[in-house]
Motif scaffolding. Structure first.
Motif, mmCIF file in Angstrom:
data_model
loop_
_atom_site.group_PDB
_atom_site.id
_atom_site.type_symbol
_atom_site.label_atom_id
_atom_site.label_comp_id
_atom_site.label_asym_id
_atom_site.label_seq_id
_atom_site.Cartn_x
_atom_site.Cartn_y
_atom_site.Cartn_z
ATOM 1 N N UNK A 201 20.300 -18.628 4.750
ATOM 2 C CA UNK A 201 20.125 -18.775 6.181
ATOM 3 C C UNK A 201 21.803 -18.812 6.472
ATOM 4 N N UNK A 202 21.859 -18.541 7.861
ATOM 5 C CA UNK A 202 23.209 -18.606 8.531
ATOM 6 C C UNK A 202 23.307 -19.758 9.198
ATOM 7 N N UNK A 203 24.136 -20.888 8.812
ATOM 8 C CA UNK A 203 24.008 -22.158 9.331
ATOM 9 C C UNK A 203 25.345 -22.636 9.818
ATOM 10 N N UNK A 204 25.272 -23.866 10.678
ATOM 11 C CA UNK A 204 26.423 -24.598 11.054
ATOM 12 C C UNK A 204 26.717 -25.414 9.757
ATOM 13 N N UNK A 205 28.034 -25.741 9.586
ATOM 14 C CA UNK A 205 28.536 -26.826 8.609
ATOM 15 C C UNK A 205 27.921 -28.146 8.894
ATOM 16 N N UNK A 206 27.826 -28.338 10.106
ATOM 17 C CA UNK A 206 27.101 -29.863 10.396
ATOM 18 C C UNK A 206 25.827 -30.043 10.259
ATOM 19 N N UNK A 207 25.104 -28.810 9.859
ATOM 20 C CA UNK A 207 23.661 -28.797 9.481
ATOM 21 C C UNK A 207 23.574 -28.670 8.065
ATOM 22 N N UNK B 6 24.178 -23.536 -5.499
ATOM 23 C CA UNK B 6 24.231 -23.009 -4.027
ATOM 24 C C UNK B 6 25.573 -21.927 -4.028
ATOM 25 N N UNK B 7 25.402 -21.165 -3.147
ATOM 26 C CA UNK B 7 26.621 -20.308 -2.733
ATOM 27 C C UNK B 7 26.827 -20.366 -1.142
ATOM 28 N N UNK B 8 28.164 -20.504 -0.878
ATOM 29 C CA UNK B 8 28.553 -20.818 0.389
ATOM 30 C C UNK B 8 29.798 -19.873 0.752
ATOM 31 N N UNK B 9 29.590 -18.974 1.938
ATOM 32 C CA UNK B 9 30.454 -18.189 2.192
ATOM 33 C C UNK B 9 31.739 -18.723 2.862
ATOM 34 N N UNK B 10 32.840 -18.010 2.760
ATOM 35 C CA UNK B 10 34.113 -18.666 3.272
ATOM 36 C C UNK B 10 34.203 -18.995 4.661
ATOM 37 N N UNK B 11 33.324 -18.282 5.688
ATOM 38 C CA UNK B 11 33.319 -18.544 6.941
ATOM 39 C C UNK B 11 32.680 -19.847 7.109
ATOM 40 N N UNK B 12 31.716 -20.317 6.260
ATOM 41 C CA UNK B 12 31.212 -21.604 6.448
ATOM 42 C C UNK B 12 32.167 -22.921 6.410
ATOM 43 N N UNK B 13 33.500 -22.513 5.821
ATOM 44 C CA UNK B 13 34.211 -23.274 5.829
ATOM 45 C C UNK B 13 35.471 -23.381 6.898
ATOM 46 N N UNK B 14 35.749 -21.975 7.026
ATOM 47 C CA UNK B 14 36.802 -21.567 8.035
ATOM 48 C C UNK B 14 36.609 -21.613 9.357
ATOM 49 N N UNK B 15 35.254 -21.217 9.637
ATOM 50 C CA UNK B 15 34.756 -21.201 11.243
ATOM 51 C C UNK B 15 33.597 -22.048 11.444
ATOM 52 N N UNK B 16 33.307 -23.003 10.507
ATOM 53 C CA UNK B 16 32.289 -23.948 10.571
ATOM 54 C C UNK B 16 31.039 -23.297 10.679
ATOM 55 N N UNK B 17 30.582 -22.106 10.387
ATOM 56 C CA UNK B 17 29.182 -21.596 10.371
ATOM 57 C C UNK B 17 29.293 -20.382 9.533
ATOM 58 N N UNK B 18 28.440 -19.967 8.768
ATOM 59 C CA UNK B 18 28.490 -18.879 7.900
ATOM 60 C C UNK B 18 26.912 -19.127 6.878
ATOM 61 N N UNK B 19 26.901 -18.151 5.929
ATOM 62 C CA UNK B 19 25.668 -17.994 5.309
ATOM 63 C C UNK B 19 25.828 -18.765 4.035
#
Length: 274
Positions: free
Chosen positions: A133-139, A168-181
């Motif tokens: 899923x595409x999620x926010x880091x806070x979630x 788990x696999x976490x896209x870089x945008x999840x860290x840099x933009x606080x939302x990602x895949x």
């Protein structure tokens, strides 16, 4: 018949400011017994003092006004106690997180701890059941818990065996933009059918720099920091999702002190040993 109190006297009797009493009236939490039609002046009765005191104590425990209203309007004692117990449980969880954060901060202030060793690993592609899923880091934490529970229930219902640790696999945008895949996966011996959010996934092969983090994930950022420094020093970094493997995790035990998590950074291997 209970005696009437002007709003100033009621304020002194309950240790609630006039401003607060007016706000509670506006939101329907504590209405005065009478409001003068001409002046708008509020009058309370002495039998409202216990209710005001209860509200004040709930507020000192950070209970939201809507929850306090639900407690006061509860149809029976069991419902009321259930609502109060739920809030107390939430406070205990927050306290545990605060204590963990304080302990982590004390460790940082005491000086850097010896970094865990970093190893290199080449992993083959594996078949897995996954939720993406595409999620926010806070979630991330509640999403991960729900996704993992759904994966486990699906595999159990179909009688499928796991073929490796949950990852788990976490896209870089999840860290840099606080939302990602984000993806949570469980390796399986055969391809699973698509069911609900669960879908088959071929986790790609990769070369990884790996560091193991023991204990709670509340301070897993320290492992991330050590691994990032290692990768930067050795100029090995590749673009791609960060991986985590939960060797011992919430799926195995509720004791966070027993957890062991591998944090993995994709690299271009030079053949040098870590």
């Amino acid at each position: 018949m209970p005696a009437a109190l002007a709003i100033g006297d009621f304020s002194r009797a309950t240790s609630l400011s006039i401003k607060t009493l007016r706000h509670y009236h506006r939101v329907g939490l504590l209405a005065p017994a009478q409001v003068d039609a001409d002046t708008g002046y509020r009058w309370y009765t002495t039998d409202q003092i216990p209710t005001a005191q209860v509200i004040r104590r709930f507020r000192t425990l950070d209970m939201p006004l809507e929850q306090i209203h639900a407690v006061l309007q509860a149809p029976d004692l069991a419902t009321r106690n259930e609502l109060i117990s739920a809030h107390l449980a939430s406070l205990e969880q927050n306290l545990a997180r605060t204590q963990s954060a304080v302990a982590s901060l004390r460790d940082l202030l005491a000086g850097p701890s010896p970094a865990a060793p970093v190893s290199h690993r080449q992993v083959e592609a594996v078949t897995a059941a996954a939720v993406t899923a595409h999620i926010a880091m806070s979630d991330l934490v509640p999403w991960y818990s729900g996704a993992l529970a759904e994966l486990q229930a699906t595999l159990e219902a179909q009688g499928l065996r796991t073929a490796g640790p949950t990852g788990g696999m976490f896209a870089g945008e999840l860290f840099t933009d606080e939302a990602g895949q984000a993806t949570v996966f469980v390796p399986t011996t055969i391809e699973v059918p698509r069911l609900g959010r669960v879908e088959p996934l071929l986790v790609p092969a990769a070369e990884l720099a790996v560091i193991e983090h023991p204990g709670s994930l509340a301070d897993v950022d320290r492992a991330y920091g050590s691994l990032a420094a290692y990768v930067a020093d050795h100029e090995l970094r590749l673009d791609g999702p960060i991986r985590e493997y939960y060797l011992v995790g919430r799926q195995d035990t509720a004791d966070e002190g027993q957890w062991r998590t591998e944090v993995c950074w994709p690299i271009f291997s030079t053949g040098a040993a870590a």
